[in-house]
Scaffold this motif. Structure first.
Motif, short mmCIF file in Angstrom:
data_model
loop_
_atom_site.label_atom_id
_atom_site.label_comp_id
_atom_site.label_asym_id
_atom_site.label_seq_id
_atom_site.Cartn_x
_atom_site.Cartn_y
_atom_site.Cartn_z
N TRP A 79 61.49 49.98 11.93
CA TRP A 79 61.36 50.84 11.73
C TRP A 79 59.55 51.25 11.54
N GLN A 80 58.57 50.80 12.81
CA GLN A 80 57.73 51.09 13.14
C GLN A 80 58.40 51.89 14.23
N GLU A 81 58.97 51.42 14.92
CA GLU A 81 59.31 52.62 16.41
C GLU A 81 60.46 53.42 15.73
N GLY A 120 48.59 49.63 7.77
CA GLY A 120 49.13 50.77 9.38
C GLY A 120 49.40 50.09 10.65
N ASP A 121 49.06 48.74 10.61
CA ASP A 121 49.66 48.25 11.81
C ASP A 121 50.56 47.02 12.12
N ASN A 172 55.96 59.74 1.91
CA ASN A 172 57.34 60.41 2.82
C ASN A 172 57.49 59.77 3.37
N ILE A 173 57.79 58.53 3.70
CA ILE A 173 58.74 57.48 4.25
C ILE A 173 58.84 55.94 3.59
N LEU A 174 57.63 55.24 2.07
CA LEU A 174 58.31 54.10 1.43
C LEU A 174 59.41 54.73 0.58
N ARG A 223 57.93 46.63 4.37
CA ARG A 223 57.70 47.93 4.93
C ARG A 223 56.04 48.97 4.20
N GLY A 224 55.73 48.47 2.66
CA GLY A 224 54.74 48.82 1.49
C GLY A 224 53.87 48.15 2.37
N SER A 225 53.65 46.56 2.92
CA SER A 225 52.96 46.02 3.74
C SER A 225 52.45 46.60 5.58
#
Length: 401
Positions: free
Chosen positions: A242-244, A185-186, A6-8, A178-180
């Motif tokens: 990207w996280q936000e 997850g952090d 869904n996101i990568l 983004r894969g990292s």
């Protein structure tokens, strides 16, 4: 945590360049996609790995291979992964050697002893994210990567080829980061791993570095000067955004990678975007019926053989024309000026239309100076026409003259 499917996803730049190369460089694309080219590439890669590395095994490094399995699960990869330690290299680094159906990750320098388990998992996630990109869509992004880098390294390459290869690489690193994040997850171990590899420090604070990166951007916008990897503060900032914000962060991240997009720094994608923007500009300029004479339409067809003016009610988009680059502004000014004398029978009306459009583009001051010089007119006469432009154009719309 969201599913990676869904996101990568490939970044817009990856998609644009892949589509451009497939359509505009079909012969080259077919060669790099050929079985022979793939076989040559794979054989050379295997030999290089055997000659320059020490192969790690699961029995000697169980925690490391556990991290590999976790990363594979988070990235939805079902491939064998082999790990290596590079010989004769003290530079901290990790790299993926891509072979279809196989992942080969090479560590350089004391990465394995410097990073903690979560940071190592982040690095593994980064490298396997390269595989996630290059292995999807029948390897088309890997074909694009090899093609553009081979072209850029050719002595005959133009600056646009070199800029294209650079940006494709920079965006690929943003994707891999983004894969990292998808694997850990952090954001903290991802950023800490990046900083440790860049500095060699055994102890770092990810939260402090994220704050440091924020302070940099609080003082103004910044874009990367990196050739293959964005600077660490840009990568940290991109991860945080990207996280936000997810996809809403795209414009700001694009600005960090591509900068202001000056005319002299255009890559192949930028050239395509400017070509499309030029067509839209001319379609809008020649929208009025009075402007559509054989002379003006004929001149437009010198730019685009299939040119057709847009519908009178169509909205005009400034996409691709908002840059503050002086060279781009000069290009737009001369483009508009080109049509002011394409049909002498139209008198001052084309100049009036160009003045109005230059105002919409916010380049009217520069256009007036160039028009005065090139058309041998007094600035006050041009400004008088500008003041009357709205009224004259409205009248022409009604009368069609």
């Amino acid at each position: 945590m969201e599913e990676p499917g869904n996101i990568l996803q490939p970044l817009p730049y990856h998609l644009e360049l892949k589509d451009y190369l497939k359509s505009q460089e079909r012969e080259l694309w077919n060669w790099f996609a050929s079985a022979r080219a793939q076989a040559d590439y794979t054989e050379n890669l295997r030999l290089d790995l055997l000659k320059s590395t020490y192969r790690l095994d699961a029995d000697g490094h169980p925690e490391l291979f556990k991290s590999v399995e976790e990363a594979k699960a988070r990235l939805q990869l079902d491939i064998p992964v082999t790990l290596y330690q590079a010989q004769n290299s003290q530079q901290l680094n990790a790299a993926l050697y891509f072979i279809p159906g196989e992942g080969h990750v090479v560590f350089s320098g004391p990465v394995l002893t410097l990073l903690n388990p979560e940071e190592l998992k982040s690095v593994i996630g980064h490298e396997l994210a390269h595989y996630h990109l290059w292995g999807r869509d029948h390897g088309e992004f890997h074909i694009a990567d090899r093609l553009i880098h081979a072209t850029a390294n050719d002595p005959r390459a133009a600056a646009s080829h070199e800029q294209t290869a650079r940006r494709f690489q920079l965006y690929t690193e943003i994707f891999a980061d983004r894969g990292s994040l998808q694997v850990t997850g952090d954001v903290n171990p991802v950023v800490a791993g990046l900083v440790k590899i860049e500095t060699g420090l055994a102890q770092v604070s990810a939260s402090s570095y994220l704050k440091q990166a924020g302070e940099i951007f609080a003082k103004g916008n910044h874009s990367t000067e990196g050739h293959s990897h964005p600077e660490t503060f840009i990568r940290a900032r991109a991860l945080s955004l990207w996280q936000e914000q997810r996809e809403n962060a795209a414009p700001e991240i694009c600005a960090m990678i591509e900068g202001r997009g000056g005319l002299e720094e255009l890559d192949l994608v930028g050239q395509q975007r400017l070509t499309a923007a030029t067509r839209r500009l001319l379609e809008h300029l020649l929208r009025p019926k009075w402007f559509q004479t054989p002379a003006t339409l004929g001149h437009a067809k010198l730019f685009f053989a299939d040119f057709q003016p847009t519908n009178g009610n169509a909205a005009f988009s400034l996409d691709g024309l908002e840059s503050g680059d002086a060279k781009l502004h000069e290009y737009l000014c001369f483009l508009l000026l080109d049509f002011t004398k394409a049909d002498p029978e139209l008198d001052d009306m084309p100049l009036v239309a160009a003045l109005e459009l230059s105002r919409q583009l916010n380049i009217d001051a520069q256009f007036e100076k160039i028009a005065a010089r090139e058309l041998k007119m007094k600035v006050r006469d041009i400004r008088k026409l500008k003041e009357q432009a709205a009224e004259m154009l409205a009248k022409a719309e009604v009368t069609g003259e």
